[in-house]
Design a protein around this motif. Structure first.
Motif, PDB file in Angstrom:
ATOM      1  N   THR A 325       0.736  -1.146  -0.161  1.00  0.00           N
ATOM      2  CA  THR A 325       0.139   0.184   0.078  1.00  0.00           C
ATOM      3  C   THR A 325       1.141   1.536  -0.237  1.00  0.00           C
ATOM      4  O   THR A 325       0.598   1.872  -0.821  1.00  0.00           O
ATOM      5  CB  THR A 325      -0.983   0.088   1.387  1.00  0.00           C
ATOM      6  N   ALA A 326       1.741   1.490   0.515  1.00  0.00           N
ATOM      7  CA  ALA A 326       2.902   2.794   1.185  1.00  0.00           C
ATOM      8  C   ALA A 326       3.473   1.984  -0.835  1.00  0.00           C
ATOM      9  O   ALA A 326       3.893   3.153  -0.885  1.00  0.00           O
ATOM     10  CB  ALA A 326       4.253   2.374   2.144  1.00  0.00           C
ATOM     11  N   VAL A 327       3.750   1.284  -1.183  1.00  0.00           N
ATOM     12  CA  VAL A 327       4.845   1.687  -2.792  1.00  0.00           C
ATOM     13  C   VAL A 327       4.057   1.844  -3.248  1.00  0.00           C
ATOM     14  O   VAL A 327       4.449   3.051  -4.286  1.00  0.00           O
ATOM     15  CB  VAL A 327       5.276  -0.164  -2.946  1.00  0.00           C
ATOM     16  N   CYS A 328       2.707   1.623  -3.830  1.00  0.00           N
ATOM     17  CA  CYS A 328       1.907   2.312  -3.989  1.00  0.00           C
ATOM     18  C   CYS A 328       1.286   3.501  -4.521  1.00  0.00           C
ATOM     19  O   CYS A 328       1.150   4.255  -5.342  1.00  0.00           O
ATOM     20  CB  CYS A 328       0.151   1.594  -4.266  1.00  0.00           C
ATOM     21  N   SER A 329       1.282   4.021  -3.448  1.00  0.00           N
ATOM     22  CA  SER A 329       1.173   6.000  -2.667  1.00  0.00           C
ATOM     23  C   SER A 329       2.765   6.662  -3.261  1.00  0.00           C
ATOM     24  O   SER A 329       2.665   7.540  -3.671  1.00  0.00           O
ATOM     25  CB  SER A 329       1.391   5.728  -1.215  1.00  0.00           C
ATOM     26  N   ASN A 330       3.841   5.822  -3.318  1.00  0.00           N
ATOM     27  CA  ASN A 330       4.589   6.259  -3.440  1.00  0.00           C
ATOM     28  C   ASN A 330       4.642   6.813  -5.153  1.00  0.00           C
ATOM     29  O   ASN A 330       5.303   7.163  -5.783  1.00  0.00           O
ATOM     30  CB  ASN A 330       6.115   5.874  -3.177  1.00  0.00           C
ATOM     31  N   ALA A 331       4.719   5.087  -5.942  1.00  0.00           N
ATOM     32  CA  ALA A 331       4.742   5.321  -6.936  1.00  0.00           C
ATOM     33  C   ALA A 331       3.226   6.106  -7.860  1.00  0.00           C
ATOM     34  O   ALA A 331       3.600   7.227  -8.692  1.00  0.00           O
ATOM     35  CB  ALA A 331       4.305   4.124  -7.636  1.00  0.00           C
ATOM     36  N   PHE A 364      11.265   1.664  -3.969  1.00  0.00           N
ATOM     37  CA  PHE A 364      10.188   1.894  -3.123  1.00  0.00           C
ATOM     38  C   PHE A 364       8.688   2.899  -4.366  1.00  0.00           C
ATOM     39  O   PHE A 364       8.879   3.659  -2.903  1.00  0.00           O
ATOM     40  CB  PHE A 364      10.184   3.082  -1.757  1.00  0.00           C
ATOM     41  N   GLY A 365       8.820   2.269  -5.381  1.00  0.00           N
ATOM     42  CA  GLY A 365       7.431   2.376  -6.208  1.00  0.00           C
ATOM     43  C   GLY A 365       8.052   3.469  -7.214  1.00  0.00           C
ATOM     44  O   GLY A 365       7.625   3.849  -8.254  1.00  0.00           O
ATOM     45  N   ALA A 366       8.394   4.858  -6.499  1.00  0.00           N
ATOM     46  CA  ALA A 366       9.545   5.368  -7.141  1.00  0.00           C
ATOM     47  C   ALA A 366      10.138   4.923  -8.468  1.00  0.00           C
ATOM     48  O   ALA A 366      10.661   5.685  -9.818  1.00  0.00           O
ATOM     49  CB  ALA A 366      10.398   6.160  -6.766  1.00  0.00           C
ATOM     50  N   VAL A 367      11.049   4.088  -8.391  1.00  0.00           N
ATOM     51  CA  VAL A 367      12.033   3.461  -9.368  1.00  0.00           C
ATOM     52  C   VAL A 367      11.163   2.671 -10.653  1.00  0.00           C
ATOM     53  O   VAL A 367      11.475   3.344 -11.289  1.00  0.00           O
ATOM     54  CB  VAL A 367      12.484   2.313  -9.064  1.00  0.00           C
ATOM     55  N   GLN A 368      10.094   2.450 -10.437  1.00  0.00           N
ATOM     56  CA  GLN A 368       9.223   2.293 -11.554  1.00  0.00           C
ATOM     57  C   GLN A 368       8.005   3.105 -12.014  1.00  0.00           C
ATOM     58  O   GLN A 368       8.630   3.045 -13.605  1.00  0.00           O
ATOM     59  CB  GLN A 368       7.814   0.901 -10.975  1.00  0.00           C
ATOM     60  N   THR A 369       8.430   4.489 -11.742  1.00  0.00           N
ATOM     61  CA  THR A 369       7.511   4.913 -12.183  1.00  0.00           C
ATOM     62  C   THR A 369       8.664   5.930 -13.246  1.00  0.00           C
ATOM     63  O   THR A 369       8.517   6.982 -14.399  1.00  0.00           O
ATOM     64  CB  THR A 369       7.468   6.370 -11.778  1.00  0.00           C
ATOM     65  N   CYS A 370       9.695   6.264 -12.747  1.00  0.00           N
ATOM     66  CA  CYS A 370      11.092   6.300 -12.567  1.00  0.00           C
ATOM     67  C   CYS A 370      11.560   6.553 -14.166  1.00  0.00           C
ATOM     68  O   CYS A 370      10.871   6.816 -15.720  1.00  0.00           O
ATOM     69  CB  CYS A 370      12.204   7.273 -12.222  1.00  0.00           C
ATOM     70  N   PHE A 371      11.466   5.026 -14.738  1.00  0.00           N
ATOM     71  CA  PHE A 371      11.478   4.265 -15.659  1.00  0.00           C
ATOM     72  C   PHE A 371      10.580   4.543 -16.571  1.00  0.00           C
ATOM     73  O   PHE A 371      11.180   5.000 -18.308  1.00  0.00           O
ATOM     74  CB  PHE A 371      11.732   2.705 -15.944  1.00  0.00           C
ATOM     75  N   ALA A 372       9.363   4.919 -16.452  1.00  0.00           N
ATOM     76  CA  ALA A 372       8.643   5.065 -17.442  1.00  0.00           C
ATOM     77  C   ALA A 372       8.338   6.842 -17.638  1.00  0.00           C
ATOM     78  O   ALA A 372       8.023   7.127 -19.350  1.00  0.00           O
ATOM     79  CB  ALA A 372       7.025   4.667 -16.318  1.00  0.00           C
ATOM     80  N   TYR A 373       8.392   7.298 -16.757  1.00  0.00           N
ATOM     81  CA  TYR A 373       8.283   9.159 -16.736  1.00  0.00           C
ATOM     82  C   TYR A 373       9.621   9.826 -18.085  1.00  0.00           C
ATOM     83  O   TYR A 373       9.550  10.658 -18.707  1.00  0.00           O
ATOM     84  CB  TYR A 373       7.808   9.997 -16.094  1.00  0.00           C
ATOM     85  N   GLU A 374      10.704   8.938 -17.656  1.00  0.00           N
ATOM     86  CA  GLU A 374      11.562   9.850 -17.926  1.00  0.00           C
ATOM     87  C   GLU A 374      11.431   9.389 -19.617  1.00  0.00           C
ATOM     88  O   GLU A 374      12.393   9.524 -20.751  1.00  0.00           O
ATOM     89  CB  GLU A 374      13.012   9.893 -16.900  1.00  0.00           C
ATOM     90  N   THR A 375      11.177   7.917 -19.647  1.00  0.00           N
ATOM     91  CA  THR A 375      11.132   7.148 -21.200  1.00  0.00           C
ATOM     92  C   THR A 375      10.323   8.303 -22.337  1.00  0.00           C
ATOM     93  O   THR A 375      10.979   8.741 -23.000  1.00  0.00           O
ATOM     94  CB  THR A 375      10.946   5.949 -21.238  1.00  0.00           C
ATOM     95  N   GLN A 376       9.600   8.954 -21.142  1.00  0.00           N
ATOM     96  CA  GLN A 376       8.548   9.588 -22.118  1.00  0.00           C
ATOM     97  C   GLN A 376       8.875  10.746 -22.388  1.00  0.00           C
ATOM     98  O   GLN A 376       8.428  11.376 -23.571  1.00  0.00           O
ATOM     99  CB  GLN A 376       7.575   9.677 -20.896  1.00  0.00           C
ATOM    100  N   MET A 377       9.945  11.599 -21.353  1.00  0.00           N
ATOM    101  CA  MET A 377      10.307  13.025 -21.638  1.00  0.00           C
ATOM    102  C   MET A 377      11.791  12.124 -22.479  1.00  0.00           C
ATOM    103  O   MET A 377      11.726  13.862 -23.652  1.00  0.00           O
ATOM    104  CB  MET A 377      11.206  13.115 -20.299  1.00  0.00           C
ATOM    105  N   ASP A 378      12.315  11.843 -22.665  1.00  0.00           N
ATOM    106  CA  ASP A 378      13.237  11.164 -23.702  1.00  0.00           C
ATOM    107  C   ASP A 378      12.104  11.287 -25.502  1.00  0.00           C
ATOM    108  O   ASP A 378      12.595  12.534 -26.250  1.00  0.00           O
ATOM    109  CB  ASP A 378      14.285  10.338 -23.878  1.00  0.00           C
ATOM    110  N   ARG A 379      10.869  10.851 -25.647  1.00  0.00           N
ATOM    111  CA  ARG A 379      10.244  10.574 -26.270  1.00  0.00           C
ATOM    112  C   ARG A 379       9.764  12.214 -26.557  1.00  0.00           C
ATOM    113  O   ARG A 379       9.322  11.958 -28.536  1.00  0.00           O
ATOM    114  CB  ARG A 379       9.192   9.901 -26.489  1.00  0.00           C
ATOM    115  N   LEU A 380       9.557  12.245 -25.875  1.00  0.00           N
ATOM    116  CA  LEU A 380       8.985  14.061 -25.920  1.00  0.00           C
ATOM    117  C   LEU A 380       9.607  14.881 -26.573  1.00  0.00           C
ATOM    118  O   LEU A 380       9.396  15.657 -27.745  1.00  0.00           O
ATOM    119  CB  LEU A 380       8.171  14.450 -24.414  1.00  0.00           C
ATOM    120  N   ALA A 381      11.274  15.272 -26.335  1.00  0.00           N
ATOM    121  CA  ALA A 381      12.309  15.616 -26.563  1.00  0.00           C
ATOM    122  C   ALA A 381      12.538  14.494 -28.413  1.00  0.00           C
ATOM    123  O   ALA A 381      12.298  16.246 -28.810  1.00  0.00           O
ATOM    124  CB  ALA A 381      13.321  15.117 -26.306  1.00  0.00           C
TER     125      ALA A 381
END
Length: 792
Positions: A325-331, A364-381
């Motif tokens: 539940t805490a990992v979900c919150s962080n993500a 703790f949840g931030a790892v998973q989302t960082c991979f996705a949003y940083e990939t998105q930022m590269d694609r957007l660039a």
């Protein structure tokens, strides 16, 4: 009953002085022992007459238990006990947040490796053979292993309340916002293991009066004690836990593993019981990083300014809740990254499946989302035709920026500064002309290439994460500090329940005591439950929280000592300070490193040695340190002041990729991170480099392979982790910008190095190959087209 027990851990009183206060890098008192192989880990524990415990585990990811037959096992010579769920005297379940995990399964098994029965015998091999003779009659059922299928309407419920463990909605800004440029992507993160080198182990010793002493490697002594007391049907004071030497943790030791099993066997047999997992059993005995599926949509203006971010995140929690539940919150909270976004729509769900349980792991949840949003930022660039670093700079958070939860970032938010510093670092030199050194090429000395098809790529990423626990959790730590005179010299004893898991916390506690009390000789007592809780060694919180508690207790001791000195010297305590083992003249109570002591008369600064002042007197104080209040996220909008503080790091990766064979060599990592205050600069460097190693592992090699709920690679032969040959040189830039609320202005440092190193490495591989690479870890077949076998 008195049983001689090999020390779980000796007090860290160095035989030669280990000097150094806050901001210095003293030698670690446990360092030499570990380097020489003389440090006592939990796997080294021993007691006279001890028994060995073994665990019977389900081979099936999902099944109904029809019966358990223990007669054959009990009949074996040397076997003293065989236990099932019927032998659990108290609560039959446990759990960090939700007590949903059986001590021993009694009706259903929900993952491969779930404990079903226990054996105690006089020899470890006898215990293992007896465990193999426990006959369990299973009705094997089809496992539910797809997290999205588990969420679907009509899915069979794995727990009474269904399969959705937590769903978080975040609604921020205009939900109908539109943008000039839109990029969408689907991403996946595999199941990573913490891969600590010391497998689960511990020793339980009955006290002869119904209680038990447990010596164990763990991350959170008091939460272990409370769960054990409930299942053993004992008051907490009859369950005493002492931290044994810990061979790595990274989140996997937050949950119970063998603790309750060893205690049950010890109380049943009346003899000490040791349990030591094999490496294969360790893979089944602890939680892992949550696999994730992430769907993102980023909208931006033509100038590159983010307009909105939409994210749908599904986390596979596995069979039991752990800290999901805490990992979900962080993500959910960090799904947008360290960027200013006017509109955010985030849905994050964590679900039960019949896969191995997942819980805390570094990031703790931030790892998973960082991979996705940083990939998105590269694609957007790429879509905007912009430099990817410039796009990040244009959208970078600043002090006062708000997360999609509405919470403002207080203190430094040096996102742009970190990126600029990393970009400005010199790039590694290209390979020199002529025959290459095979060690510098992908594949190394396996001689698979001489440079043909090898391409170099560079990638960037930046991430953020919270520090400490969130959403209203009463996060605190307790410290007892005692000042006395021993053998004619002043000595400080520090006692906390904070788990030293290899991060250098014992050293930090001693540094703080030396700084605050001006005494060189500091003894850090073994961590145990005989002092108040220190919380968990996780969430990058211990230096802040336990450091804060030690500092507060030292300040209380110092105040009392200066009052004694004032009475004896006949001058105000406010004009005195402690330094060099003596009372000295100063212009304030010091010694806060930010406030220099101004000596009244440097030629006669020593007014009174502490040894003379105290003599036989002991000054002791205990203090708790609490951070500021946080609040639960609003269930409808996800808004709220949920977090204490935030940490930021940026990474640049340089890789060489054999584009013909799909092999990757990480040539170099450059990083910049704000640590607030480097309490121990050498330890900071070690934490950053260690975190990068785990980020590298997730990027290119580490994954637990699970098929139909079955773990296919429970060994270090098949589950690969980076070695010294895989780890690249690290260029490191540490900023000390300070945090307004923490002791000395420090921030936690352990997790950010892992969070953004993974997407930086994958971005570099993309740059070298042109492949989209939406999944980690990146495997050779993701880089090179591999024909499917005939018939597939």
């Amino acid at each position: 009953m008195t049983v001689p027990v090999a020390p779980a851990r000796q007090p860290f009183a160095p035989t030669t002085p280990v000097t150094g206060g806050v901001g210095e890098s003293p030698r670690r008192p446990d360092g030499t022992l570990k380097v020489k192989g003389e440090f006592a880990y939990s796997s080294d524990l021993w007691a006279e007459g001890m028994l060995w415990g073994a665990t019977v585990r389900s081979p099936h990811p999902r099944a109904r238990i029809r019966s358990i037959e223990t007669t054959a096992a009990l009949a074996m010579p040397g076997v003293l006990a065989v236990l099932t769920s019927e032998d659990v005297p108290g609560r039959k379940t446990y759990g960090l947040e939700i007590p949903d995990q059986p001590v021993l399964a009694w009706e259903d098994v929900r993952y491969q490796g779930e404990p079903v029965a226990l054996v105690a015998a006089d020899h470890p091999e006898t215990a293992r053979r007896a465990a193999a003779k426990v006959a369990v009659d299973y009705q094997v059922l089809d496992p539910l292993v797809d997290p999205e299928a588990a969420m679907a309407e009509g899915a069979p419920p794995l727990h009474p309340k269904g399969n959705v463990l937590r769903h978080i909605r975040i609604r921020h800004g205009d939900q109908e916002a539109t943008a000039d440029v839109v990029v969408s992507g689907e991403y996946e993160v595999g199941m990573q293991d913490q891969a600590f080198l010391g497998p689960e182990s511990g020793l339980a010793v009955p006290d002869g009066e119904g209680g038990v002493d447990l010596y164990v490697s763990t991350q959170w002594l008091h939460v272990d004690r409370d769960q054990l007391a409930a299942s053993l049907d004992l008051p907490p004071e009859q369950v005493r836990i002492t931290l044994a030497g810990v061979g790595g943790a990274f989140g996997a030791r937050e949950d119970l593993s063998m603790q309750v099993h060893a205690c049950l066997l010890a109380l049943r047999t009346g003899r000490p019981v040791k349990i030591l997992y094999s490496r294969e059993e360790s893979f089944f005995g602890h939680v892992h990083r949550h696999p994730a599926r992430l769907r993102y949509e980023h909208g931006a203006g033509a100038d590159g300014r983010l307009v909105y971010v939409k994210a749908a995140i599904v986390l596979d929690g596995g069979a039991y809740a752990s800290s999901s539940t805490a990992v979900c919150s962080n993500a959910a909270c960090f799904a947008v990254g360290p960027y200013e976004v006017a509109s955010a729509t985030v849905d994050c769900t964590v679900v039960y499946t019949d896969n191995p349980p997942c819980g805390a792991m570094r990031g703790f949840g931030a790892v998973q989302t960082c991979f996705a949003y940083e990939t998105q930022m590269d694609r957007l660039a790429a879509e905007l035709g912009m430099d990817p670093v410039e796009l990040r700079l244009r959208n970078a958070m600043v002090p006062g920026s708000r997360l999609p939860t509405g919470q403002a970032v207080e203190g430094a938010a040096p996102v742009a500064e970190l990126l600029r510093r990393v970009r400005a670092m010199a790039l590694p030199e290209d390979r020199p002309p002529g025959p290459p050194d095979l060690r510098s090429l992908p594949g190394g000395v396996s001689n698979v290439t001489h440079g043909e098809g090898v391409r170099r790529g560079v990638g960037y990423a930046v991430g953020l994460k919270n520090i400490g626990y969130s959403e209203g959790f009463d996060d605190y730590s307790t410290a007892m500090v005692r000042l006395s005179v021993v053998a004619g010299e002043p000595q400080v004893e520090v006692h906390t329940a904070a788990a030293e898991v290899g991060q250098g916390l014992v050293t930090v506690q001693a540094q703080i005591a030396r700084t605050e009390l001006g005494v060189e000789r500091v003894v850090v007592l073994p961590a145990d439950t005989q002092v108040g809780s220190a919380g968990s060694s996780s969430a990058s919180r211990q230096t802040w929280m336990t450091g804060g508690a030690v500092k507060a207790a030292c300040e209380a001791v110092r105040d009392r000592v200066l009052e004694l000195a004032a009475a004896k010297l006949g001058r105000p305590a406010a004009e005195l300070a402690l330094e060099g083992g003596s009372v000295v003249a100063g212009d304030g109570p010091g010694p806060d490193p930010a406030v220099e002591i101004d000596l009244v008369d440097p030629s006669a600064a020593e007014l009174l040695p502490l040894a003379d002042l105290l003599a036989e007197q002991v000054v002791e104080e205990t203090r708790e340190y609490h951070h500021r209040e946080t609040k639960v996220l609003d269930p409808e909008t996800g808004q709220g002041e949920a977090h204490v503080a935030f940490a930021f790091a940026a990474h640049r990766a340089v890789v060489d990729v054999d584009t013909e064979l799909g092999l990757v060599k990480v040539v170099e990592i450059a990083t910049a991170q704000d640590v607030g205050k480097a309490i121990n600069p050498q330890a900071v460097e070690g934490q950053i480099e260690g975190g990068i190693a785990q980020g590298l592992g997730l990027a290119v090699m580490e994954e637990i392979q699970v098929a139909d709920g079955q773990v296919r690679n429970p060994s270090f032969t098949d589950y690969l982790i980076p070695t010294v040959l895989d780890m690249p040189p690290v260029r490191l830039d540490v900023l000390e910008l300070g945090h307004p609320d923490s002791p000395y202005g420090l921030r936690g440092i352990g997790e950010p190095p892992t969070i953004s190193s993974t997407p930086a490495i994958v971005a570099a591989i993309r740059a070298a190959t042109g492949r989209p690479l939406p999944r980690v870890p990146v495997r050779p077949e993701h880089i090179v087209d591999v024909p499917a076998p005939e018939g597939d």
